[in-house]
Design an enzyme around this catalytic site. Structure first.
Site, PDB file in Angstrom:
ATOM      1  N   HIS A 156      64.780  85.157  27.989  1.00  0.00           N
ATOM      2  CA  HIS A 156      64.429  86.424  27.337  1.00  0.00           C
ATOM      3  C   HIS A 156      63.422  86.207  26.200  1.00  0.00           C
ATOM      4  CE1 HIS A 156      67.356  88.522  29.712  1.00  0.00           C
ATOM      5  NE2 HIS A 156      68.382  87.865  29.195  1.00  0.00           N
ATOM      6  N   ASP A 197      67.380  88.152  15.874  1.00  0.00           N
ATOM      7  CA  ASP A 197      68.832  88.168  15.658  1.00  0.00           C
ATOM      8  C   ASP A 197      69.440  86.866  16.210  1.00  0.00           C
ATOM      9  OD1 ASP A 197      68.189  88.952  18.298  1.00  0.00           O
ATOM     10  OD2 ASP A 197      69.982  90.185  18.536  1.00  0.00           O
TER      11      ASP A 197
END
Ligand code: BDR
Ligand code: CA
Length: 316
Positions: A239, A10
């Protein structure tokens, strides 16, 4: 032989940092990007995935457009306060020339895995909706996939949307529970490790010696501002690049095994509940008989950051 990977993404600032890292790492071969809502709406995720591939000079890699909404809960809203309105920290890349693959992401995932049994690793770094839809379309992908490496979840630490839940799992908890309870080889690279590796502002500025690194430093500015406000550090958690780092060099991570369930209701919606006890329980429970998930619990951050820097500086 490089590991063939599909990144389900995303984009997203750290997604972009992960995709560019994968594209310049010979240990992995990116055979496709599939897109999902989360940091941005899915339409923008697809455009950004195409843009990033064109930026990297790899427009031939297919991008398949994914689901627009979670399986059962409503999609909250994009995280513009984390990634900017355009998902890339308001840094504008040219409108992409290439189009998305005509197949939906879930179908693309099924086709790739079934055509290359035992060879494809799925790397979801966004909400897990496409992966759950692919399992529903063709359950045999569970036995034909090489590995599934998820960036998401928080096993023994707080979440980042609220104390319970990490963002990727929180956006579609039902999909995540389906993915974690499927009998396939799955590894969770969650906040337990991704928040241990911190990219300082001067580290990011040091990447500017390559064109790719300068772009990463540019987009990371917005991300640094978010971390300043939310976490009181002018630096960025690592992340999504951590999932790629795990594939490039698994020895960077310490792993512990145990089944995971995801809370699908209540105040802990999206919490990853991990049984790391290794014990036999007296009564059957929701974890009983589930295949253990390999969970990242520690990381050699110094080596990870050195690896990332080396690869990005060697890129164009
Ligand atoms: C995850 O959420 C998104 O904001 C990031 O791209 C990452 O995949 C971290 O919780
Ligand atoms: Ca992401």
């Amino acid at each position: 032989m490089p590991k063939k990977i599909i990144i389900d993404t995303d984009p997203g600032i750290d997604d972009a940092m992960a995709i560019l890292f994968a594209l310049c790492s010979p240990e992995v071969e990116v055979i496709g990007l599939t897109t999902i809502f989360g940091n941005v709406y899915t339409d923008l995720a697809t455009q950004n995935a195409l843009r990033l591939l064109e930026f990297a000079g790899r427009p031939q890699i297919p991008v398949a457009h994914g689901a627009a909404r979670p399986l059962q809960v409503a999609f909250d809203q994009p995280a513009a306060f984390v990634h900017g309105q355009n998902g890339l920290g308001e840094i504008v890349l040219p409108t992409p020339i290439a189009n998305a693959d005509p197949r939906a992401a879930a179908q693309f995932i099924v086709d790739m895995i079934m055509a290359n049994p035992g060879e494809i690793t799925l790397v979801p770094v966004g909400p897990l909706t496409n992966i759950a839809l692919a399992l529903a379309l063709e359950p045999r992908i569970a036995t034909h996939v090489a590995e599934v490496v998820v960036m998401g979840g928080a096993a023994a630490v707080n979440g980042n949307v609220n104390p319970a839940a990490e963002a990727n799992i929180w956006h579609d908890p039902h999909a995540a529970d389906r993915v974690f309870t499927t009998d396939w080889p799955i590894t969770m690279i969650g906040l337990d490790v991704t928040e241990k590796t911190i990219m300082q502002a001067d580290y990011l500025a040091g990447l500017r010696r390559s064109r790719t690194g300068a772009f990463i430093d540019d987009i990371a500015r917005f991300y640094l501002e978010f971390h300043q406000k939310a976490h009181d550090i002018y630096a960025a958690y690592t992340h999504d690049p951590s999932a790629i780092a795990y594939l490039v060099d698994p020895t960077l991570f310490t792993l512990q095994r145990g089944p995971i369930r995801v809370l699908c209701e209540g105040i802990g919606l999206g919490q990853t509940l991990w049984d790391r006890s290794g014990r036999q329980w007296g009564r059957p429970n929701a974890w009983s008989g589930r295949r253990p998930v390999k969970v990242g619990i520690d990381v050699d951050s110094t080596r990870l950051l050195a690896l990332y820097q080396q690869r990005i500086l060697a890129a164009d």
